[in-house]
Design an enzyme around this catalytic site. Structure first.
Site, PDB file in Angstrom:
ATOM      1  N   HIS B 269      25.251  71.615  77.283  1.00  0.00           N
ATOM      2  CA  HIS B 269      25.544  71.203  78.661  1.00  0.00           C
ATOM      3  C   HIS B 269      26.939  71.614  79.128  1.00  0.00           C
ATOM      4  O   HIS B 269      27.608  70.866  79.840  1.00  0.00           O
ATOM      5  CB  HIS B 269      25.363  69.683  78.804  1.00  0.00           C
ATOM      6  CG  HIS B 269      23.929  69.271  78.698  1.00  0.00           C
ATOM      7  ND1 HIS B 269      23.081  69.268  79.772  1.00  0.00           N
ATOM      8  CD2 HIS B 269      23.174  68.894  77.632  1.00  0.00           C
ATOM      9  CE1 HIS B 269      21.864  68.884  79.369  1.00  0.00           C
ATOM     10  NE2 HIS B 269      21.895  68.669  78.085  1.00  0.00           N
ATOM     11  N   ASN B 294      17.303  73.367  77.741  1.00  0.00           N
ATOM     12  CA  ASN B 294      16.220  72.582  78.332  1.00  0.00           C
ATOM     13  C   ASN B 294      16.156  72.742  79.842  1.00  0.00           C
ATOM     14  O   ASN B 294      15.172  72.361  80.469  1.00  0.00           O
ATOM     15  CB  ASN B 294      16.365  71.105  77.966  1.00  0.00           C
ATOM     16  CG  ASN B 294      15.828  70.825  76.574  1.00  0.00           C
ATOM     17  OD1 ASN B 294      15.607  71.765  75.798  1.00  0.00           O
ATOM     18  ND2 ASN B 294      15.619  69.567  76.243  1.00  0.00           N
ATOM     19  N   ASP B 333      23.522  65.533  73.497  1.00  0.00           N
ATOM     20  CA  ASP B 333      22.069  65.686  73.630  1.00  0.00           C
ATOM     21  C   ASP B 333      21.690  67.160  73.743  1.00  0.00           C
ATOM     22  O   ASP B 333      22.504  68.000  74.122  1.00  0.00           O
ATOM     23  CB  ASP B 333      21.559  64.939  74.874  1.00  0.00           C
ATOM     24  CG  ASP B 333      22.215  65.435  76.139  1.00  0.00           C
ATOM     25  OD1 ASP B 333      23.448  65.707  76.112  1.00  0.00           O
ATOM     26  OD2 ASP B 333      21.527  65.575  77.168  1.00  0.00           O
ATOM     27  N   GLU B 334      20.453  67.426  73.399  1.00  0.00           N
ATOM     28  CA  GLU B 334      19.821  68.715  73.670  1.00  0.00           C
ATOM     29  C   GLU B 334      20.618  69.929  73.181  1.00  0.00           C
ATOM     30  O   GLU B 334      20.743  70.927  73.882  1.00  0.00           O
ATOM     31  CB  GLU B 334      19.544  68.853  75.179  1.00  0.00           C
ATOM     32  CG  GLU B 334      18.654  67.739  75.723  1.00  0.00           C
ATOM     33  CD  GLU B 334      18.269  67.920  77.187  1.00  0.00           C
ATOM     34  OE1 GLU B 334      17.072  67.749  77.485  1.00  0.00           O
ATOM     35  OE2 GLU B 334      19.151  68.221  78.018  1.00  0.00           O
ATOM     36  N   VAL B 335      21.160  69.845  71.993  1.00  0.00           N
ATOM     37  CA  VAL B 335      21.805  71.034  71.417  1.00  0.00           C
ATOM     38  C   VAL B 335      20.709  72.048  71.094  1.00  0.00           C
ATOM     39  O   VAL B 335      19.724  71.721  70.448  1.00  0.00           O
ATOM     40  CB  VAL B 335      22.591  70.671  70.141  1.00  0.00           C
ATOM     41  CG1 VAL B 335      23.201  71.934  69.523  1.00  0.00           C
ATOM     42  CG2 VAL B 335      23.667  69.644  70.462  1.00  0.00           C
TER      43      VAL B 335
END
Lengths: 556, 556
Positions: B269, B294, B333-335
């Site tokens: 992010h 994502n 999150d979401e690595v």
């Protein structure tokens, strides 16, 4: 390697032609160039004829929008790369309006003509040198052209400019009916909110305000002949539409090329009338509501009663005088038979009349329609009145299909003209609102995205011969979970999707089918313009995506 | 016949006890009477101690709300039936604030204490005769009590009144963390919108503003030591939070009992950092994005690079100085592993370090946490940092569970404290926003109603011994399809549901479990109060239903 590169270039050109800029809805025919042109600081709009007052006002608003939109191009850098082009660009001094007639009708007069004689066509040319010219057959066409004109311009610093001159547009709507329905009975909307909505509608050339003004929950409409209806049925003494308010709304709409079709939905959806005329309503607020209505409160007009029929005829007569539109809706959705079956009064009356319920419904509806026709009006009904209860409305009746787009064919097969209002594409609501419904889902789920609406095909399942029966369509806002707090955000920009479906028709000016890929950058554009003009349309994507057309697509 | 009548009466009393009026969240203990009491025209609030400035301001706002809410009771007739009661009612002249300390800390100072020593408890008594008394251990508790006090009063004509005196409330939150997360990176929110949201949060006793301030799409946060981040990464020069803005927001929040927990979400992010530090970011804007992130744009901090680690540590050090909260979120999150696997630079660095990716991630996170701890901060992370990538964060780390409420148990089993932020209950978003997604559905569908959120059980699947690990929870607004246009309407009143879940806990003051039937009339009440105070919370039902508690329930 070379092939791959070419393919990419071709794809970009195909999907994002720069030649449509921020126009919404797309015109039917469009040619653009690639030269910069600025708006002169002394830019003016003139006409060679005597402009009616509402056209003069429209000209004034046009000048305001082009100056005050302050809308920067949705590209990385927001148009800073245009600076050198702008610096050396010629400037446009004048837009000349041209019309055959020297003493034309007003926009408002043109806006309420019958569909078949309403003329919204126009041509607009914006040359690199010389004056721009807007030509039309009617002031209504000129107004549509002015609306298009406001969408050509971007702001960079002090400059108001386009980089696509010269521009030639020849335009007219694919369908005569492009509407928005607003329910002002579940929750109340003040006049200012309706006016703001009418403005927004006009920005995307929506030409019909379908006003579902009263319903079972409240009766905000003040009617001179029946003051008790709103006195007892409005949510409060201030949550009403006075005759002056109604006139104000009709005038405001007319000036913006919008016809106001009022709906008094009968015989169902009338529970609130029991507060002023308890003897007129069967099963008022009966419990459990789900046995007597599709939503609370239950209550329907005692359709077999001569005094009820007389009351309703008189009320429609009153509405017919108040609303200048050629069209008026008598509703007719969701009639609940159990309510009548359990109403002793109705049963006694049916027996007395020697009619069954369906016959009585037919009598009720046809008498009302007869009253309306006597006033020069064409009735509009919901689909049930020709599918579920074929009461025998005349073939000039306009039918709104709402339960499902799949029902259109059945209506058209009976020879009726239709307005598309399908819940599966154009309902702005979603989610359940009854109290103890924990998942909160409803018949209206899922949320209908703009993409879904935009993908609607008005001619699906119809024969070529049936095509003329399709008048157009509309988004609809039922207000169980709406009021001024979320009016803008629930309606816009989604309602713009149907506006383009029914103005532009199946194809882009290039002849290629319309599609969401091409549309999204333009919808971003008009959405940001809405916000600049004070209508709180929602963001469709992160601004990062809006500045980079196509990059946030599924497969990008 | 008698039995049936009794049963109905009992049901009504059970479901709609009049003794909770419009309080939201419900206090833990509540006794009310049935006498009318008006607010004297000379009503005042005083304190026997030296009130800090922010408490003085809170008193002033309290006086404003009780005078200006102009909120009529949500009953048929809107309280007109109370007229005679009001006429003969005694009036309340004074509310006295009491506190042990003579020179107390400010609300803002109390609001940022560690959870374990933060005291929001208060007692409030409003007698029929004599002064009302609000007593607490801290100015923060007094502020919560003042908030409750504003919800006791209705308007009828010129009168401000209650019909439930005397009132005794003993109250404190069930959970110390009651938050709202706002993403200001997908789309920008001006300071005024954030302040309005902080006000609204305080009205329902939400005590944490989780500020997801930057993300891949934009970097609006101006950081003195790294001005290039916002210079190159903000959407525009005006869509930034200056250090003064940040201070303003922190102060405004603190005065309202709200702790500001800032999140700089790393290492994913972070794409936008590539605009100012291209060498810091792996796979910046790589296509197709779905293979690298994502959502678009892809791009993650090169976590194995010493210079990146040093930069991030320095940045967090800067944030730690800027934000007085004890807590700060490093996200996590979401690595996306593919992004790193395909990044030559990261692969070379891993080889050089003799680490694999997970080891590098651990080093990266722990070094940052070490920096934060050196500054006296407790780190907060998303659930992946202990479930998907157990990087070894220390046991005092707070873990936010977002993917699913079902994951809470796994986190708690590892001994971490949790904040409930589950997408299946508390996500305010729904619907897909990628461009050419015609159904528009997404992982976030369906829309999470207030009822769904309200039904959340913070202790589900946990043992009694694990209970203390649950700090609380929050609603979350990811802003892909939000900006100021729909901020109020997408957040409110839904976020009030979690505010009550985590303040009131499992039961009503009566000891009965909380439930949506009992809650809805009170939620209507606070929603209309929000609107009166300028926050555009959406209508939950037609006003007709709001005036008739229970009548619009599914089975009514």
């Amino acid at each position: 390697m070379v092939r791959a590169t070419l393919a990419v270039v071709a794809l970009v050109a195909l999907v994002y032609p720069s030649s449509v800029a921020g126009l919404w809805p797309l015109p039917r025919s469009l040619q653009t160039g690639s030269q910069a042109l600025t708006l002169s600081s002394s830019f003016s709009i003139d006409s060679a004829f005597t402009a009616p007052d509402d056209l003069k006002s429209a000209i004034s608003r046009t000048l305001d929008y082009v100056r005050k939109d302050k809308h920067e191009r949705l590209v990385v850098g927001r148009g800073s790369a245009d600076a050198s082009k702008i610096k050396s660009a010629p400037s446009l001094n004048k837009l000349s309006l041209q019309l055959e007639s020297k003493t034309p009708l007003s926009i408002a007069q043109e806006a309420i003509k019958p569909f078949e004689s309403r003329d919204e066509s126009y041509t607009l040319t914006v040359p690199v040198n010389g004056d721009a010219i807007l030509r039309a057959n009617s002031t209504l066409g000129l107004f549509r052209g002015l609306t298009t004109f406001t969408q050509l311009w971007y702001t960079a610093g002090d400059a108001v400019y386009t980089i696509e001159a010269p521009i030639t547009i020849t335009d007219k709507p694919a369908y005569p009916y492009r509407g928005l329905m607003l329910d002002t009975a579940r929750n109340f909307f003040p006049v200012a909110d309706i006016k703001r909505t009418l403005d927004a509608m006009s920005w995307v050339k929506i030409n019909t305000f379908h006003w579902h003004v009263v319903d079972s929950q409240s009766f905000p409409l003040q009617i001179a002949a029946f003051p008790e209806l709103s006195q007892k049925g409005a949510y409060s003494a201030t949550e009403v539409y006075t005759p002056e308010d109604v006139k104000d709304i009709i005038t405001y709409a007319g000036e913006r090329g919008i016809d106001v079709i009022v709906e008094f939905d009968v015989p169902g959806h009338t529970s609130i009338i029991s507060k002023s005329h308890s003897d007129f309503i069967a099963c008022p607020e009966a419990a459990p509501w789900s046995q007597f209505a599709n939503e609370p409160p239950a209550g329907q007009l005692r359709l077999a009663s001569p005094s009820v029929i007389s009351f309703v005829q008189s009320l429609f007569s009153s509405l017919a005088d108040q609303f200048p539109s050629r069209y008026i809706s008598t509703g007719g959705d969701e009639v609940n038979l159990n309510c009548y079956n359990k109403d002793a009064d109705t049963q006694a009356q049916l027996k007395k009349n020697g009619q069954n319920l369906e016959q009585a419904l037919s009598t009720f509806v046809l008498k009302i329609h007869s009253t309306l026709k006597g006033k020069g009006k064409t009735p509009v009904v919901w689909e049930e009145m020709v599918i579920d209860h074929p009461v025998g409305v005349s073939n000039d009746t306009i039918v709104m299909v709402w339960i499902s787009s799949a029902n259109v064919r059945a209506v058209v097969n009976k020879g009726y003209r239709v307005v598309h209002a399908p819940s599966d594409y154009f309902y702005l609501v979603s989610g359940g609102w009854v109290g103890n419904n924990i998942p909160g889902n409803s018949w209206c789920d899922p949320f209908k995205t703009w993409q879904k609406a935009y993908s609607f095909n008005p001619l699906a399942n119809l024969t070529a011969a049936q095509t003329p029966l399709v008048l157009g369509g509309q988004h609809l806002l039922w207000a169980e979970q709406s009021d001024p707090s979320n009016l803008d955000s629930i309606v816009w920009p989604r309602a713009a999707a149907s506006a383009e479906v029914f103005w532009t028709g199946a194809n882009q000016p290039s002849g290629k089918p319309r599609n969401v890929d091409e549309a999204l950058p333009r919808l971003h554009d008009i959405r940001y313009r809405f916000v600049q003009r004070g209508v709180k349309a929602v963001a469709l994507q992160p601004l990062w995506c809006a500045l980079r057309p196509g990059v946030c697509n599924l497969q990008a």
